[in-house]
Design a protein around this motif. Structure first.
Motif, PDB file in Angstrom:
ATOM      1  N   ALA A 116     100.533 153.217  31.434  1.00  0.00           N
ATOM      2  CA  ALA A 116     101.917 152.065  31.541  1.00  0.00           C
ATOM      3  C   ALA A 116     101.402 150.791  31.676  1.00  0.00           C
ATOM      4  CB  ALA A 116     102.543 152.540  32.761  1.00  0.00           C
ATOM      5  N   ARG A 117     100.224 150.523  32.339  1.00  0.00           N
ATOM      6  CA  ARG A 117      99.526 149.335  32.289  1.00  0.00           C
ATOM      7  C   ARG A 117      99.144 148.813  31.108  1.00  0.00           C
ATOM      8  NH1 ARG A 117     100.142 152.090  37.028  1.00  0.00           N
ATOM      9  NH2 ARG A 117      99.880 150.805  38.923  1.00  0.00           N
ATOM     10  N   LEU A 118      98.562 149.651  30.413  1.00  0.00           N
ATOM     11  CA  LEU A 118      97.807 149.198  28.868  1.00  0.00           C
ATOM     12  C   LEU A 118      98.920 149.051  27.702  1.00  0.00           C
ATOM     13  CD1 LEU A 118      94.821 151.608  28.491  1.00  0.00           C
ATOM     14  CD2 LEU A 118      94.858 149.373  29.395  1.00  0.00           C
ATOM     15  N   ALA A 119     100.090 149.575  28.094  1.00  0.00           N
ATOM     16  CA  ALA A 119     101.333 149.373  27.181  1.00  0.00           C
ATOM     17  C   ALA A 119     101.873 148.013  27.148  1.00  0.00           C
ATOM     18  CB  ALA A 119     102.323 150.568  27.384  1.00  0.00           C
ATOM     19  N   GLY A 120     101.724 147.440  28.441  1.00  0.00           N
ATOM     20  CA  GLY A 120     102.352 146.195  28.324  1.00  0.00           C
ATOM     21  C   GLY A 120     101.415 145.122  27.747  1.00  0.00           C
ATOM     22  N   PRO A 121     102.331 143.786  27.658  1.00  0.00           N
ATOM     23  CA  PRO A 121     101.588 142.590  26.866  1.00  0.00           C
ATOM     24  C   PRO A 121     100.160 142.286  27.444  1.00  0.00           C
ATOM     25  CG  PRO A 121     104.103 142.335  27.383  1.00  0.00           C
ATOM     26  CD  PRO A 121     103.740 143.471  28.084  1.00  0.00           C
ATOM     27  N   ARG A 122      99.449 141.896  26.755  1.00  0.00           N
ATOM     28  CA  ARG A 122      97.986 141.285  27.209  1.00  0.00           C
ATOM     29  C   ARG A 122      98.442 139.869  27.541  1.00  0.00           C
ATOM     30  NH1 ARG A 122      97.291 146.004  26.967  1.00  0.00           N
ATOM     31  NH2 ARG A 122      95.432 146.966  25.778  1.00  0.00           N
ATOM     32  N   HIS A 123      97.613 139.480  28.790  1.00  0.00           N
ATOM     33  CA  HIS A 123      97.775 138.226  29.630  1.00  0.00           C
ATOM     34  C   HIS A 123      96.520 137.465  29.468  1.00  0.00           C
ATOM     35  CE1 HIS A 123     102.040 139.030  30.626  1.00  0.00           C
ATOM     36  NE2 HIS A 123     101.604 140.226  31.016  1.00  0.00           N
ATOM     37  N   ALA A 124      96.648 136.143  29.081  1.00  0.00           N
ATOM     38  CA  ALA A 124      95.445 135.189  29.119  1.00  0.00           C
ATOM     39  C   ALA A 124      95.933 134.211  30.232  1.00  0.00           C
ATOM     40  CB  ALA A 124      95.063 134.731  27.774  1.00  0.00           C
ATOM     41  N   PRO A 125      94.904 134.049  31.033  1.00  0.00           N
ATOM     42  CA  PRO A 125      95.413 132.882  32.166  1.00  0.00           C
ATOM     43  C   PRO A 125      95.483 131.582  31.476  1.00  0.00           C
ATOM     44  CG  PRO A 125      93.112 133.998  32.425  1.00  0.00           C
ATOM     45  CD  PRO A 125      93.619 134.385  31.161  1.00  0.00           C
ATOM     46  N   ASP A 126      96.469 130.829  32.055  1.00  0.00           N
ATOM     47  CA  ASP A 126      96.875 129.375  31.322  1.00  0.00           C
ATOM     48  C   ASP A 126      95.894 128.477  31.987  1.00  0.00           C
ATOM     49  OD1 ASP A 126      98.256 127.319  30.747  1.00  0.00           O
ATOM     50  OD2 ASP A 126      99.768 127.320  32.128  1.00  0.00           O
ATOM     51  N   PRO A 127      95.359 127.972  30.870  1.00  0.00           N
ATOM     52  CA  PRO A 127      94.108 126.914  31.221  1.00  0.00           C
ATOM     53  C   PRO A 127      94.703 125.732  32.273  1.00  0.00           C
ATOM     54  CG  PRO A 127      93.828 127.416  28.954  1.00  0.00           C
ATOM     55  CD  PRO A 127      95.068 128.071  29.470  1.00  0.00           C
ATOM     56  N   SER A 154      89.473 140.764  34.932  1.00  0.00           N
ATOM     57  CA  SER A 154      90.393 140.389  33.773  1.00  0.00           C
ATOM     58  C   SER A 154      91.796 140.250  34.452  1.00  0.00           C
ATOM     59  CB  SER A 154      90.440 141.731  33.067  1.00  0.00           C
ATOM     60  OG  SER A 154      89.462 141.911  32.362  1.00  0.00           O
ATOM     61  N   ALA A 155      92.695 139.574  33.680  1.00  0.00           N
ATOM     62  CA  ALA A 155      94.001 139.138  33.868  1.00  0.00           C
ATOM     63  C   ALA A 155      94.785 140.590  34.685  1.00  0.00           C
ATOM     64  CB  ALA A 155      94.925 138.819  32.816  1.00  0.00           C
ATOM     65  N   ASP A 156      94.356 141.676  34.034  1.00  0.00           N
ATOM     66  CA  ASP A 156      95.066 143.095  34.661  1.00  0.00           C
ATOM     67  C   ASP A 156      93.966 143.674  35.113  1.00  0.00           C
ATOM     68  OD1 ASP A 156      98.241 143.238  34.244  1.00  0.00           O
ATOM     69  OD2 ASP A 156      97.232 142.184  32.443  1.00  0.00           O
ATOM     70  N   HIS A 157      93.568 144.133  36.266  1.00  0.00           N
ATOM     71  CA  HIS A 157      92.486 144.528  36.816  1.00  0.00           C
ATOM     72  C   HIS A 157      92.846 146.114  37.637  1.00  0.00           C
ATOM     73  CE1 HIS A 157      88.187 144.147  37.552  1.00  0.00           C
ATOM     74  NE2 HIS A 157      88.402 144.617  38.750  1.00  0.00           N
ATOM     75  N   PHE A 158      92.169 147.124  37.218  1.00  0.00           N
ATOM     76  CA  PHE A 158      92.091 148.116  37.761  1.00  0.00           C
ATOM     77  C   PHE A 158      91.351 148.335  39.113  1.00  0.00           C
ATOM     78  CE2 PHE A 158      93.762 149.445  33.749  1.00  0.00           C
ATOM     79  CZ  PHE A 158      94.785 150.106  33.982  1.00  0.00           C
ATOM     80  N   VAL A 159      91.639 149.044  40.097  1.00  0.00           N
ATOM     81  CA  VAL A 159      90.850 149.203  41.380  1.00  0.00           C
ATOM     82  C   VAL A 159      91.278 150.641  41.988  1.00  0.00           C
ATOM     83  CG1 VAL A 159      90.838 146.933  42.220  1.00  0.00           C
ATOM     84  CG2 VAL A 159      92.770 148.245  43.063  1.00  0.00           C
ATOM     85  N   PRO A 191      90.587 134.641  35.834  1.00  0.00           N
ATOM     86  CA  PRO A 191      90.034 135.652  35.356  1.00  0.00           C
ATOM     87  C   PRO A 191      89.893 135.722  34.015  1.00  0.00           C
ATOM     88  CG  PRO A 191      92.404 136.109  35.946  1.00  0.00           C
ATOM     89  CD  PRO A 191      91.993 134.478  36.268  1.00  0.00           C
ATOM     90  N   ALA A 192      89.186 136.654  33.196  1.00  0.00           N
ATOM     91  CA  ALA A 192      89.343 136.821  31.504  1.00  0.00           C
ATOM     92  C   ALA A 192      90.530 137.306  31.234  1.00  0.00           C
ATOM     93  CB  ALA A 192      88.231 137.649  31.319  1.00  0.00           C
ATOM     94  N   PRO A 193      90.987 137.121  29.911  1.00  0.00           N
ATOM     95  CA  PRO A 193      92.003 137.544  29.330  1.00  0.00           C
ATOM     96  C   PRO A 193      91.709 139.348  29.229  1.00  0.00           C
ATOM     97  CG  PRO A 193      91.076 135.925  28.238  1.00  0.00           C
ATOM     98  CD  PRO A 193      90.010 136.263  29.102  1.00  0.00           C
ATOM     99  N   ALA A 225      95.465 138.517  50.108  1.00  0.00           N
ATOM    100  CA  ALA A 225      94.220 137.712  50.780  1.00  0.00           C
ATOM    101  C   ALA A 225      93.191 137.780  49.890  1.00  0.00           C
ATOM    102  CB  ALA A 225      93.661 138.699  52.080  1.00  0.00           C
ATOM    103  N   ALA A 226      92.835 138.235  48.879  1.00  0.00           N
ATOM    104  CA  ALA A 226      92.049 138.062  47.818  1.00  0.00           C
ATOM    105  C   ALA A 226      92.837 137.609  46.487  1.00  0.00           C
ATOM    106  CB  ALA A 226      91.245 139.391  47.803  1.00  0.00           C
ATOM    107  N   GLU A 227      93.798 137.406  46.599  1.00  0.00           N
ATOM    108  CA  GLU A 227      94.587 137.118  45.225  1.00  0.00           C
ATOM    109  C   GLU A 227      93.843 136.023  44.256  1.00  0.00           C
ATOM    110  OE1 GLU A 227      99.142 136.016  43.891  1.00  0.00           O
ATOM    111  OE2 GLU A 227      98.493 135.432  46.037  1.00  0.00           O
ATOM    112  N   VAL A 228      93.639 136.220  43.080  1.00  0.00           N
ATOM    113  CA  VAL A 228      93.073 135.311  42.285  1.00  0.00           C
ATOM    114  C   VAL A 228      94.594 134.798  41.186  1.00  0.00           C
ATOM    115  CG1 VAL A 228      91.712 134.879  40.224  1.00  0.00           C
ATOM    116  CG2 VAL A 228      90.777 136.272  42.141  1.00  0.00           C
ATOM    117  N   ARG A 229      94.461 133.704  40.726  1.00  0.00           N
ATOM    118  CA  ARG A 229      95.654 133.112  40.054  1.00  0.00           C
ATOM    119  C   ARG A 229      95.469 133.669  38.774  1.00  0.00           C
ATOM    120  NH1 ARG A 229      97.861 126.691  39.762  1.00  0.00           N
ATOM    121  NH2 ARG A 229      99.485 127.287  38.210  1.00  0.00           N
ATOM    122  N   ASN A 230      96.821 134.237  38.389  1.00  0.00           N
ATOM    123  CA  ASN A 230      96.911 134.613  36.822  1.00  0.00           C
ATOM    124  C   ASN A 230      96.587 136.162  36.836  1.00  0.00           C
ATOM    125  OD1 ASN A 230      98.355 132.224  35.934  1.00  0.00           O
ATOM    126  ND2 ASN A 230      96.262 131.423  35.594  1.00  0.00           N
TER     127      ASN A 230
END
Length: 703
Positions: free
Chosen positions: A232-243, A384-389, A269-271, A544-549
């Motif tokens: 379900a996560r991989l099926a979504g659009p790939r996201h690249a951080p906005d510079p 990455s922009a979408d990160h599994f934990v 994060p990385a795209p 608390a540990a949120e990284v933008r994008n």
């Protein structure tokens, strides 16, 4: 922070835009708007999405102007499946809305009836409060506290510190007076401003255990649920951080810094998609599943589209060098997969727990992860922009010690042999090790024969009498298991609370014992409470540990995965090493069989060593933090006692470190709440006062 907010009023007239209509007079209530909101539908029961939601994270399907469904988050359902769920919800079947892969919140409007579903774990909670003659709801508590200008609920904070994983003590409250939370596995139903909280879980018999699947079927179900959750996560659009949203573009080569280090220094994060890879079984399973699914699982713009796997290497915990090296070696062995790109993030004393406590965002609620947010953010910045934990794996797969009592209730005594024998060996040979099996069996039998009201009343008595001797200080496996063999027990921070605060929590428990609701089975109930606690901590960790994008994904907390793990038979779950064995079978079913030696080893030693090292390095700052603490102003602690405990723990005294982390994080959260300016609302009639803490919570408020 992202959240959704809306309300249901008793009005029948339809206004425009963002105002609600008063229930009795027919006049418009205060015209307010959430700051930075996107309106999804309007009056008389409006709904907004607030924050940096991605376009694919907010989906709306509509059958007619008065029948529509909004889904927030990651949902693996197709548009046709969403419409089928909408039609089912129109007839009152809510389980259809909660059975899709992913982690999401669903809001259904059928005429004037609004239904908001929470999740089974509690990682996506729903809050509500009376407002303007109706009910306002949101997926964050702080905006609702701002809306009604709430004060701090000191009694709830006392319960959160004294009994953090006891639902009877916490109830449906939040740290804000008047703001309530729906329990996990429930939905909030609003009709013309009136509210009802209903469960969407299937009812089970309280007398006997539910029919259990065969172990092979249960493991197959877990594998299918995990694969669907990852897909379900991989099926979504790939996201690249906005510079443009960062400090700027990559400045180019920097001596001694590669692209990943330069990106981390910029704060983005990385795209693409990545995962934690700690060398443990949970994160390793997710990384291998994500890398092994067909398609393009990983990064954008690279040959092979490899998944970005991030390992944190803590160089400041020299006392556990062997364990740390073993974890790193396991991670490197797993990362030999050609579809994984491995990045090791090394850090020293600057990344220990309790370092850099002055910076950090205000979270919706307090949580122990506030003391380690800076440490984790270093790792996530390299992700990455979408990160599994792998958060939640232990709570959904492992057996809570109280499940031993469930086995006795089912007359399955022979299945206790292996777990109690493993406990006898866990703490090493000793003069009393031969008595451990009998001691554990006797405690499990006592719990199985203790009625639920009596167990709750006993916990209330322990609080009043300050009996915390069964709370393990140094983490012995036998002591921890014996302490957990109870309907509920005081938390690790309870020993440092004032008698007044403990009396308040004791009253809450006493009232719960008097009501005597159906208690269910002790092991199952304790396991669900532990999962809810972990889900709440994960939610605070995200903020608390949120990284933008960046988005963090915890598939083990998804509804589908939680349900699949609940079907795991207790007889398999209580066996030593059950979690690693189940995940090994899951990977084998997905085609991954070559796992490194030591797969499934725990990381408790390295975590405890890092916490103790961080405490030693930051003890001066922590003592100053409690020179004039807000917790003491609220009557919850005595500052002198906590300062003494901090110094003793820094010198190596066997004190519960988790309890100290909860005290420090709650004090930090209160200070950030007090320092906050502004509210979550705007408009001509918006509330101007924020939710307040210090100065308005004298000791009298605890009575």
């Amino acid at each position: 922070m992202r959240w959704l907010v809306g309300w249901s009023s008793a009005a029948t007239g339809v206004a425009t835009g963002s105002s609600a209509t008063g229930p009795a007079t027919g006049t418009k209530a205060r015209a307010v708007l959430p700051v930075g909101a996107q309106l999804l539908w309007g009056d008389p029961d409006p709904l907004w999405a607030v924050g940096d939601w991605r376009p694919d994270e907010v989906r709306v399907v509509q059958a007619d102007p008065e029948t529509r469904l909004a889904v927030f988050g990651v949902c693996g359902a197709t548009d046709d499946q969403l419409r089928v769920g909408l039609f089912a919800a129109r007839g009152g079947a809510l389980r259809h809305l909660t059975a899709w892969p992913g982690s999401y919140t669903a809001v259904v409007q059928v005429g004037r009836r609004i239904t908001v579903t929470g999740d089974l774990a509690g990682a996506r909670p729903v809050f509500h409060t009376p407002w303007a003659g109706g009910t306002a709801y949101a997926t964050a508590a702080l905006p609702l506290a701002d809306l009604i200008e709430a004060s701090l609920d000191v009694g709830h904070l006392a319960a959160l510190l004294a009994c953090p994983d006891v639902p009877e003590a916490l109830g449906a409250g939040t740290p804000y007076e008047g703001v309530r939370r729906i329990p996990p596995g429930h939905a909030l139903v609003l009709r013309g401003g009136t509210r009802d909280v209903t469960s969407y879980e299937p009812t089970t018999s309280l007398a006997v255990a539910a029919p259990q699947l065969a172990p092979e079927q249960a493991v197959d179900g877990i594998r299918d649920a995990l694969v669907e959750a990852v897909r379900a996560r991989l099926a979504g659009p790939r996201h690249a951080p906005d510079p443009d949203g960062l400090d700027g573009l990559d400045p180019g080569p920097v001596p001694g810094m590669g692209p990943a280090e330069r990106r981390a220094a910029r704060g983005g994060p990385a795209p693409g998609v990545g995962a934690d890879l700690s060398g443990g079984s949970a994160s390793g399973t997710l990384a291998l599943l994500a890398a092994g699914l067909p398609g393009q699982p990983g990064r954008l713009g690279g040959h092979g589209e490899r998944l970005l796997a991030v390992t944190f290497n803590d160089r400041a915990t020299a006392g556990v060098q062997a364990h740390r090296d073993a974890e790193l070696e396991r991670a490197r062995s797993i990362a030999d997969n050609p579809r994984l790109h491995h990045v090791v993030v090394a850090a020293g004393e600057e990344a220990l727990p309790y370092a850099d406590l002055d910076s950090g965002p205000l979270t919706d609620e307090p949580g122990p992860s506030l003391t380690t947010a800076g440490r984790h953010r270093r790792r996530l910045l390299a992700g990455s922009a979408d990160h599994f934990v792998g958060h939640g794996a232990r709570q959904v797969l492992d057996a809570h010690p109280a499940r031993l009592a469930d086995l006795l209730m089912d007359r399955r005594r022979r299945h206790l042999l292996r777990p109690v024998t493993a406990l006898a060996k866990a703490d090493g040979p000793s003069a009393h090790s031969v008595l451990v099996p009998f001691t554990v069996y006797r405690a499990a039998r006592k719990l199985a024969r203790t009625p639920y009201p009596e167990g709750i009343a006993d916990a209330a008595r322990r609080l009043l009498e300050r009996q915390f001797t069964d709370e393990p200080a140094t983490g012995g496996a036998v002591d921890a298991s014996l302490a957990a063999l109870a309907w509920c027990r005081p938390g690790p921070a309870a020993r440092w609370l004032t008698g007044e605060a403990l009396a308040e929590v004791s009253v809450r428990l006493g009232e719960a014992a008097t009501r005597s609701p159906a208690g269910g089975r002790p092991g199952e109930r304790r396991a669900r409470a532990a999962l809810a606690r972990q889900a709440a901590d994960h939610r605070v960790f995200e903020q608390a540990a949120e990284v933008r994008n960046q988005r963090l994904h915890a598939p083990f907390l998804d509804n589908q995965v939680v349900l699949a793990c609940r079907a795991l038979p207790d007889t398999l779950r209580v066996q030593p090493g059950a979690r690693a064995a189940v995940l090994r079978s899951v990977l084998a079913g997905a085609g991954v069989r070559d796992l490194p030696p030591g797969w499934g080893a725990t990381s408790h030693l390295t975590h405890t060593a890092a916490v103790r090292a961080g405490l030693r390095g930051a003890v001066g700052d922590l003592v100053r933090l409690f020179d004039a603490p807000l917790l003491a102003d609220a009557g919850l602690i005595e500052a002198r006692v906590v300062r003494k405990a901090l110094r003793a723990a820094a010198e190596g005294a066997p004190l519960p470190l988790d309890g100290l982390a909860e005290l420090v994080s709650t004090e930090l959260w209160l200070r950030r709440l007090v320092a906050r300016r502004g509210t979550c609302w705007t408009g001509a009639e918006a509330p101007r006062q924020r939710a307040v803490a210090a100065g308005v919570v004298p000791r009298a408020r605890l009575s």
